[in-house]
Every structure is written in structure tokens, then in C-alpha cells.
Design a protein around this motif. Sequence first.
Motif, PDB file in Angstrom:
ATOM      1  N   ASP A  39       0.828  -1.210   0.000  1.00 11.36           N
ATOM      2  CA  ASP A  39       0.000   0.000   0.000  1.00 11.36           C
ATOM      3  C   ASP A  39       0.862   1.260   0.000  1.00 11.36           C
ATOM      4  OD1 ASP A  39      -2.368  -1.404  -0.057  1.00 11.36           O
ATOM      5  OD2 ASP A  39      -2.639  -1.362   2.132  1.00 11.36           O
ATOM      6  N   ARG A  40       1.948   1.267   0.797  1.00 14.69           N
ATOM      7  CA  ARG A  40       2.842   2.430   0.833  1.00 14.69           C
ATOM      8  C   ARG A  40       3.536   2.621  -0.513  1.00 14.69           C
ATOM      9  NH1 ARG A  40       5.998   0.877   5.847  1.00 14.69           N
ATOM     10  NH2 ARG A  40       7.736   1.404   4.503  1.00 14.69           N
ATOM     11  N   MET A  41       3.936   1.520  -1.153  1.00 13.70           N
ATOM     12  CA  MET A  41       4.609   1.630  -2.449  1.00 13.70           C
ATOM     13  C   MET A  41       3.649   2.132  -3.527  1.00 13.70           C
ATOM     14  SD  MET A  41       6.954  -1.802  -2.291  1.00 13.70           S
ATOM     15  CE  MET A  41       7.517  -1.715  -3.957  1.00 13.70           C
ATOM     16  N   GLN A  42       2.395   1.716  -3.467  1.00 13.55           N
ATOM     17  CA  GLN A  42       1.420   2.166  -4.452  1.00 13.55           C
ATOM     18  C   GLN A  42       1.047   3.625  -4.245  1.00 13.55           C
ATOM     19  OE1 GLN A  42      -1.740  -0.739  -4.151  1.00 13.55           O
ATOM     20  NE2 GLN A  42      -0.830  -2.009  -5.749  1.00 13.55           N
ATOM     21  N   ALA A  43       1.254   4.170  -3.064  1.00 11.55           N
ATOM     22  CA  ALA A  43       0.923   5.559  -2.785  1.00 11.55           C
ATOM     23  C   ALA A  43       1.979   6.529  -3.306  1.00 11.55           C
ATOM     24  CB  ALA A  43       0.740   5.751  -1.281  1.00 11.55           C
ATOM     25  N   VAL A  44       3.139   6.037  -3.706  1.00 12.14           N
ATOM     26  CA  VAL A  44       4.221   6.900  -4.185  1.00 12.14           C
ATOM     27  C   VAL A  44       3.839   7.465  -5.555  1.00 12.14           C
ATOM     28  CG1 VAL A  44       6.638   6.932  -4.924  1.00 12.14           C
ATOM     29  CG2 VAL A  44       5.977   5.646  -2.899  1.00 12.14           C
ATOM     30  N   ASP A  45       4.054   8.769  -5.737  1.00  4.93           N
ATOM     31  CA  ASP A  45       3.768   9.427  -7.011  1.00  4.93           C
ATOM     32  C   ASP A  45       4.899   9.122  -7.992  1.00  4.93           C
ATOM     33  OD1 ASP A  45       2.759  11.010  -9.014  1.00  4.93           O
ATOM     34  OD2 ASP A  45       3.559  12.865  -8.159  1.00  4.93           O
ATOM     35  N   THR A  46       4.593   8.411  -9.063  1.00  4.17           N
ATOM     36  CA  THR A  46       5.604   8.014 -10.043  1.00  4.17           C
ATOM     37  C   THR A  46       5.382   8.681 -11.390  1.00  4.17           C
ATOM     38  OG1 THR A  46       4.316   6.067 -10.619  1.00  4.17           O
ATOM     39  CG2 THR A  46       6.038   5.797  -8.937  1.00  4.17           C
ATOM     40  N   THR A  47       4.623   9.753 -11.430  1.00  2.00           N
ATOM     41  CA  THR A  47       4.409  10.433 -12.702  1.00  2.00           C
ATOM     42  C   THR A  47       5.725  11.037 -13.178  1.00  2.00           C
ATOM     43  OG1 THR A  47       3.734  12.424 -11.515  1.00  2.00           O
ATOM     44  CG2 THR A  47       1.987  10.972 -12.270  1.00  2.00           C
ATOM     45  N   GLY A  48       6.009  10.858 -14.444  1.00  2.00           N
ATOM     46  CA  GLY A  48       7.246  11.372 -15.026  1.00  2.00           C
ATOM     47  C   GLY A  48       8.451  10.496 -14.797  1.00  2.00           C
ATOM     48  N   ILE A  49       8.286   9.361 -14.175  1.00  2.00           N
ATOM     49  CA  ILE A  49       9.404   8.440 -13.920  1.00  2.00           C
ATOM     50  C   ILE A  49       9.389   7.368 -14.999  1.00  2.00           C
ATOM     51  CG2 ILE A  49      10.456   6.831 -12.290  1.00  2.00           C
ATOM     52  CD1 ILE A  49      10.391   9.674 -11.256  1.00  2.00           C
ATOM     53  N   GLU A  50      10.499   7.235 -15.707  1.00  2.00           N
ATOM     54  CA  GLU A  50      10.609   6.216 -16.746  1.00  2.00           C
ATOM     55  C   GLU A  50      10.962   4.873 -16.110  1.00  2.00           C
ATOM     56  OE1 GLU A  50      10.197   6.412 -20.112  1.00  2.00           O
ATOM     57  OE2 GLU A  50       9.431   8.427 -19.784  1.00  2.00           O
ATOM     58  N   PRO A  51      10.324   3.783 -16.557  1.00  2.07           N
ATOM     59  CA  PRO A  51      10.674   2.469 -16.015  1.00  2.07           C
ATOM     60  C   PRO A  51      12.065   2.046 -16.470  1.00  2.07           C
ATOM     61  CG  PRO A  51       9.054   2.262 -17.763  1.00  2.07           C
ATOM     62  CD  PRO A  51       9.244   3.726 -17.526  1.00  2.07           C
ATOM     63  N   LEU A  52      12.730   1.305 -15.631  1.00  2.81           N
ATOM     64  CA  LEU A  52      14.076   0.824 -15.934  1.00  2.81           C
ATOM     65  C   LEU A  52      14.045  -0.662 -16.248  1.00  2.81           C
ATOM     66  CD1 LEU A  52      16.151   2.474 -13.062  1.00  2.81           C
ATOM     67  CD2 LEU A  52      16.062   3.163 -15.441  1.00  2.81           C
ATOM     68  N   ALA A  53      14.814  -1.055 -17.232  1.00  2.00           N
ATOM     69  CA  ALA A  53      14.984  -2.475 -17.498  1.00  2.00           C
ATOM     70  C   ALA A  53      16.017  -3.055 -16.546  1.00  2.00           C
ATOM     71  CB  ALA A  53      15.415  -2.702 -18.944  1.00  2.00           C
ATOM     72  N   HIS A  54      16.918  -2.206 -16.060  1.00  2.05           N
ATOM     73  CA  HIS A  54      17.982  -2.631 -15.156  1.00  2.05           C
ATOM     74  C   HIS A  54      18.371  -1.412 -14.330  1.00  2.05           C
ATOM     75  CE1 HIS A  54      21.927  -4.086 -13.808  1.00  2.05           C
ATOM     76  NE2 HIS A  54      21.448  -5.280 -14.043  1.00  2.05           N
ATOM     77  N   PRO A  55      18.698  -1.584 -13.054  1.00  6.02           N
ATOM     78  CA  PRO A  55      19.022  -0.415 -12.236  1.00  6.02           C
ATOM     79  C   PRO A  55      20.271   0.328 -12.699  1.00  6.02           C
ATOM     80  CG  PRO A  55      19.383  -2.432 -11.007  1.00  6.02           C
ATOM     81  CD  PRO A  55      18.722  -2.808 -12.282  1.00  6.02           C
ATOM     82  N   LEU A  56      21.166  -0.348 -13.352  1.00  6.44           N
ATOM     83  CA  LEU A  56      22.356   0.305 -13.883  1.00  6.44           C
ATOM     84  C   LEU A  56      22.164   0.501 -15.383  1.00  6.44           C
ATOM     85  CD1 LEU A  56      25.099  -1.810 -12.067  1.00  6.44           C
ATOM     86  CD2 LEU A  56      24.135   0.379 -11.360  1.00  6.44           C
ATOM     87  N   GLU A  57      22.163   1.730 -15.829  1.00  5.79           N
ATOM     88  CA  GLU A  57      21.939   2.022 -17.240  1.00  5.79           C
ATOM     89  C   GLU A  57      23.207   1.724 -18.041  1.00  5.79           C
ATOM     90  OE1 GLU A  57      19.226   2.800 -18.897  1.00  5.79           O
ATOM     91  OE2 GLU A  57      17.980   2.836 -17.109  1.00  5.79           O
ATOM     92  N   THR A  58      23.459   0.464 -18.297  1.00  5.96           N
ATOM     93  CA  THR A  58      24.607   0.061 -19.088  1.00  5.96           C
ATOM     94  C   THR A  58      24.119  -0.763 -20.263  1.00  5.96           C
ATOM     95  OG1 THR A  58      24.921  -1.958 -17.798  1.00  5.96           O
ATOM     96  CG2 THR A  58      26.150  -0.011 -17.094  1.00  5.96           C
ATOM     97  N   SER A  59      24.909  -0.790 -21.296  1.00  6.67           N
ATOM     98  CA  SER A  59      24.547  -1.614 -22.449  1.00  6.67           C
ATOM     99  C   SER A  59      25.318  -2.927 -22.377  1.00  6.67           C
ATOM    100  CB  SER A  59      24.858  -0.881 -23.751  1.00  6.67           C
ATOM    101  OG  SER A  59      26.241  -0.587 -23.806  1.00  6.67           O
ATOM    102  N   GLN A  60      24.730  -3.930 -22.929  1.00  8.31           N
ATOM    103  CA  GLN A  60      25.334  -5.258 -22.898  1.00  8.31           C
ATOM    104  C   GLN A  60      26.346  -5.378 -24.034  1.00  8.31           C
ATOM    105  OE1 GLN A  60      23.346  -8.189 -21.367  1.00  8.31           O
ATOM    106  NE2 GLN A  60      24.783  -9.758 -21.925  1.00  8.31           N
ATOM    107  N   ARG A  61      27.523  -5.821 -23.684  1.00  9.21           N
ATOM    108  CA  ARG A  61      28.517  -6.056 -24.722  1.00  9.21           C
ATOM    109  C   ARG A  61      28.191  -7.376 -25.385  1.00  9.21           C
ATOM    110  NH1 ARG A  61      34.034  -5.983 -21.753  1.00  9.21           N
ATOM    111  NH2 ARG A  61      32.801  -7.298 -20.424  1.00  9.21           N
ATOM    112  N   LEU A  62      28.037  -7.355 -26.684  1.00  8.33           N
ATOM    113  CA  LEU A  62      27.699  -8.555 -27.426  1.00  8.33           C
ATOM    114  C   LEU A  62      28.870  -8.951 -28.302  1.00  8.33           C
ATOM    115  CD1 LEU A  62      24.080  -7.589 -28.509  1.00  8.33           C
ATOM    116  CD2 LEU A  62      24.751  -9.008 -26.593  1.00  8.33           C
TER     117      LEU A  62
END
Length: 95
Positions: A39-62
Amino acid sequence: MALERSEVEKIAHLARLGLNEDDLPRTTETLNNILGLIDRMQAVDTTGIEPLAHPLETSQRLRADTVTETNQRDAYQAIAPTVEDGLYLVPKVIE
């Protein structure tokens, strides 16, 4: 939304959990704490927050998509019991 003891007993029965009488108060409290956190987590205002695929914004070396091993199909099929046209033949299991 707080759970009552009877609801926890019903959930435990549906989940096939064997809870003792001693475990019910602690389990009820734990589940209520989890629901309170949700309930506390759902009450947080997340407008304007982009979802993350991973907490560290790094690209995968292929690595380059190149063949690195030689084709050994003929060697593997030479020891197979039955092979036809490059395919392994197996007994039929579904009729």
C-alpha cells in the motif's frame, strides 16, 4: 487492507500450508506487514518516472555472431544407433 485470522487460515488451506496454532498470529502479522508495504509503495507518485529495465543504465557487450566451432555432425551421427538423411531416428512414443 488488513487480513483477519480466518482469512489467513483460508489462504493457508488453499496453499496447502500446514500452519500450527502458534504460527497463525505471526503469519497474520507478517502478511499484514507485506500488504502495508505494498500500500505504501502504491501511494508513491511516479508520474514522469521512466521504467528501468535494469538499475544500472549500461549496455550489454555482445560478441560477433560468428561460427567458432567446426561441424561435427557426421562424427556424432556415426555412433548413433539409427540415422537417416542427417536426422536421428527415435522410437515413436506418442500414438
